[in-house]
Design an enzyme around this catalytic site. Structure first.
Site, PDB file in Angstrom:
ATOM      1  N   THR A 259       3.891  -7.279  -7.675  1.00  0.00           N
ATOM      2  CA  THR A 259       4.192  -8.255  -6.736  1.00  0.00           C
ATOM      3  C   THR A 259       2.700  -8.820  -6.200  1.00  0.00           C
ATOM      4  O   THR A 259       2.776 -10.300  -5.884  1.00  0.00           O
ATOM      5  CB  THR A 259       4.589  -7.629  -5.538  1.00  0.00           C
ATOM      6  OG1 THR A 259       6.056  -7.381  -5.761  1.00  0.00           O
ATOM      7  CG2 THR A 259       4.930  -8.628  -4.264  1.00  0.00           C
TER       8      THR A 259
ATOM      9  N   THR B  70       3.954  -2.070  -6.602  1.00  0.00           N
ATOM     10  CA  THR B  70       4.108  -0.876  -5.723  1.00  0.00           C
ATOM     11  C   THR B  70       5.265   0.236  -6.081  1.00  0.00           C
ATOM     12  O   THR B  70       5.149   1.193  -5.629  1.00  0.00           O
ATOM     13  CB  THR B  70       4.518  -1.309  -4.435  1.00  0.00           C
ATOM     14  OG1 THR B  70       5.828  -2.143  -4.134  1.00  0.00           O
ATOM     15  CG2 THR B  70       3.503  -2.242  -3.740  1.00  0.00           C
ATOM     16  N   ASP B  71       6.418  -0.269  -6.893  1.00  0.00           N
ATOM     17  CA  ASP B  71       7.408   0.461  -7.470  1.00  0.00           C
ATOM     18  C   ASP B  71       6.888   1.692  -8.018  1.00  0.00           C
ATOM     19  O   ASP B  71       7.378   2.897  -7.791  1.00  0.00           O
ATOM     20  CB  ASP B  71       8.302  -0.218  -8.330  1.00  0.00           C
ATOM     21  CG  ASP B  71       9.194  -1.182  -7.610  1.00  0.00           C
ATOM     22  OD1 ASP B  71       9.865  -1.872  -8.257  1.00  0.00           O
ATOM     23  OD2 ASP B  71       8.789  -1.401  -6.396  1.00  0.00           O
TER      24      ASP B  71
ATOM     25  N   GLU C 254      15.475  29.668  -3.944  1.00  0.00           N
ATOM     26  CA  GLU C 254      16.517  29.353  -4.554  1.00  0.00           C
ATOM     27  C   GLU C 254      16.953  29.723  -5.882  1.00  0.00           C
ATOM     28  O   GLU C 254      18.129  29.426  -6.322  1.00  0.00           O
ATOM     29  CB  GLU C 254      16.974  27.975  -4.027  1.00  0.00           C
ATOM     30  CG  GLU C 254      16.732  27.469  -2.445  1.00  0.00           C
ATOM     31  CD  GLU C 254      18.039  28.141  -1.997  1.00  0.00           C
ATOM     32  OE1 GLU C 254      18.212  28.286  -0.647  1.00  0.00           O
ATOM     33  OE2 GLU C 254      19.193  28.325  -2.764  1.00  0.00           O
TER      34      GLU C 254
ATOM     35  N   LYS D 162       6.198   5.758  -1.881  1.00  0.00           N
ATOM     36  CA  LYS D 162       6.728   4.724  -1.461  1.00  0.00           C
ATOM     37  C   LYS D 162       7.908   4.752  -0.741  1.00  0.00           C
ATOM     38  O   LYS D 162       8.988   5.518  -1.153  1.00  0.00           O
ATOM     39  CB  LYS D 162       6.954   3.669  -2.470  1.00  0.00           C
ATOM     40  CG  LYS D 162       7.504   2.199  -1.985  1.00  0.00           C
ATOM     41  CD  LYS D 162       7.786   1.148  -3.175  1.00  0.00           C
ATOM     42  CE  LYS D 162       8.199   0.028  -2.499  1.00  0.00           C
ATOM     43  NZ  LYS D 162       8.192  -1.155  -3.731  1.00  0.00           N
TER      44      LYS D 162
ATOM     45  N   TYR E 215      11.718 -12.786  -6.045  1.00  0.00           N
ATOM     46  CA  TYR E 215      10.415 -13.507  -6.497  1.00  0.00           C
ATOM     47  C   TYR E 215      10.284 -13.022  -8.117  1.00  0.00           C
ATOM     48  O   TYR E 215      10.725 -11.997  -8.349  1.00  0.00           O
ATOM     49  CB  TYR E 215       9.139 -13.375  -5.623  1.00  0.00           C
ATOM     50  CG  TYR E 215       8.920 -12.003  -5.247  1.00  0.00           C
ATOM     51  CD1 TYR E 215       9.143 -11.374  -4.113  1.00  0.00           C
ATOM     52  CD2 TYR E 215       8.197 -11.281  -6.241  1.00  0.00           C
ATOM     53  CE1 TYR E 215       9.071  -9.887  -3.875  1.00  0.00           C
ATOM     54  CE2 TYR E 215       7.921  -9.876  -6.235  1.00  0.00           C
ATOM     55  CZ  TYR E 215       8.512  -9.186  -4.980  1.00  0.00           C
ATOM     56  OH  TYR E 215       8.226  -7.965  -4.572  1.00  0.00           O
TER      57      TYR E 215
HETATM   58  N1  DGL Z   1       8.855  -5.345  -9.397  1.00  0.00           N
HETATM   59  C1  DGL Z   1       7.954  -4.605  -8.422  1.00  0.00           C
HETATM   60  C2  DGL Z   1       6.885  -3.825  -8.963  1.00  0.00           C
HETATM   61  O1  DGL Z   1       6.230  -4.643  -9.825  1.00  0.00           O
HETATM   62  C3  DGL Z   1       7.746  -5.241  -7.065  1.00  0.00           C
HETATM   63  C4  DGL Z   1       7.301  -4.309  -6.056  1.00  0.00           C
HETATM   64  C5  DGL Z   1       5.780  -4.686  -5.660  1.00  0.00           C
HETATM   65  O2  DGL Z   1       4.862  -4.856  -6.628  1.00  0.00           O
HETATM   66  O3  DGL Z   1       5.648  -4.878  -4.571  1.00  0.00           O
HETATM   67  O4  DGL Z   1       6.359  -2.922  -8.584  1.00  0.00           O
END
Ligand code: DGL
Length: 364
Positions: free
Chosen positions: A46, A126-127, A321, A199, A60
């Site tokens: 992103t 971020t993913d 466990e 995250k 987006y």
């Molecule tokens: N498609 C997600 C990624 O590339 C968007 C999330 C982001 O980068 O914030 O990880």
């Protein structure tokens, strides 16, 4: 003063000087007052995304803006460091895979060997930032700063967070305070360590947390403020080496839930997995009779089993466990399932001995 005490003091002074020397060798001996040389390696996400309008903060397109434009968009970087950019690849990070990780880790290690590189920033979706960060935490062979940065809003949005995050990451990557701290993740003015960061929100800018183990410090007023650091081994102290690796062992994750069955376990074993991470309910619990027998059979076929937890905080206790000693299972300590998978993959490049792998989970 006796000769013995003088000699001991002399030895201590020599050791201190040597350790300073070694650490200086591993971080470019930059002249005081000179800007650090920071490489910005772009991979997509992103932070490099664009939306149809300035108010498009979801829906987006990620990974559309190249590294040169990312750098041009933040002219303040010139006062932060001598930056150079390189597009290593351009993907939305949900598409990250082992091949990309190996390519990135090898490039980072190659660059950090250069005296004219003081630190590295990696721009990333971020993913899967937390996974790439942990993979690099276990494979980068240097004490020089490696800082991973992303954004929760695309570059075209009102109050895009990418520019300030990139600026902060560049300052951090060029700072002596970040040397030897392991791979770091910077967004939202916070410094998180690669091992514990995750995250926690699908869309908010404060999404990255290290939950109960806590983030390491803040970025404020153009400089880092550290308050803690990881107690686990990383980077220069790693035993893993990907230099000559072109593939990583197949390891997958099986998610635990009420009414669980053994289908996923059997499918991954049939596909030839060398390791399985079970993201159990609670303290890494295994459903009986549905799942535990499938994992026991898998272990008997040589598949290494790691018990992790879907919970998000706390230690998965050995022999809690499940009878791990008897079943020859490994527990993930506090690593979440996606990070346990990364450590298990790297562990399997060195051994399939579950006891040795358990040592690794208590070391990194
Ligand atoms: N498609 C997600 C990624 O590339 C968007 C999330 C982001 O980068 O914030 O990880």
């Amino acid at each position: 003063m006796t000769h013995d005490r003088t000699f001991r003091r002399w030895i201590c002074a020599v050791c201190a000087a040597l350790s300073l020397g070694f650490s200086a060798l591993d971080t470019a001996a930059r002249e005081p007052g000179k800007l650090a040389n920071v490489m910005i390696l772009a991979t997509g996400g992103t932070i490099a995304g664009s939306g149809a309008t300035s108010t498009t903060t979801v829906g987006y397109t990620a990974a559309t803006v190249g590294v040169a434009r990312l750098i041009e968009a933040v002219p303040e970087l010139k006062a932060a460091a001598n930056v150079k950019g390189e597009q290593v690849f351009q993907i939305a990070s949900e598409n990250m895979n082992n091949d990309y990780w190996l390519k990135l880790a090898k490039r980072v290690n190659e660059l950090l060997k250069q005296d004219d590189v003081d630190g590295i920033v990696i721009t990333h979706g971020t993913d899967t930032i937390e996974e790439t960060a942990y993979f690099l935490n276990l494979t980068v062979k240097s004490r020089k700063p490696v800082v991973i940065v992303g954004a929760m809003r695309p570059s075209t949005a009102i109050s895009a967070d990418g520019p300030i995050n990139l600026y902060n990451a560049t300052i951090l990557a060029g700072s002596d305070a970040a040397v030897g701290k392991g791979v770091l993740v910077v967004l939202n003015d916070q410094i998180n360590g690669a091992r514990d960061v995750t995250k926690t929100n699908t869309a908010n800018t404060d999404t990255f947390r290290s939950w109960e183990l806590g983030f390491l410090g803040y970025m404020q007023n153009n400089q880092p403020y550290f308050y803690r650091q990881s107690t686990r081994k990383h980077t220069a102290d790693t035993e893993f080496d990907v230099t000559n690796l072109d593939k990583l062992p197949d390891v997958d994750i099986v998610y635990g839930y009420a009414n669980m069955n053994r289908i996923a376990v059997d499918a991954f074993v049939a596909a030839g997995d060398k390791g399985l991470v079970h993201a159990g309910v609670g303290d890494g619990s295994l459903a009986r009779p549905a799942v535990e027998p499938a994992l026991v059979e898998a272990r008997k076929k040589g598949v290494v089993i790691v018990r992790s937890s879907r919970v998000g905080n706390g230690i998965v206790a050995r022999n809690g466990e499940a009878k791990d000693d008897e079943l020859d299972f490994v527990v993930s300590d506090t690593l979440n399932p996606q990070k346990a998978r990364i450590l298990l993959m790297l562990a399997l490049t060195k051994t399939s001995d579950a006891k040795e792998i358990q040592r690794m989970f208590y070391t990194y």
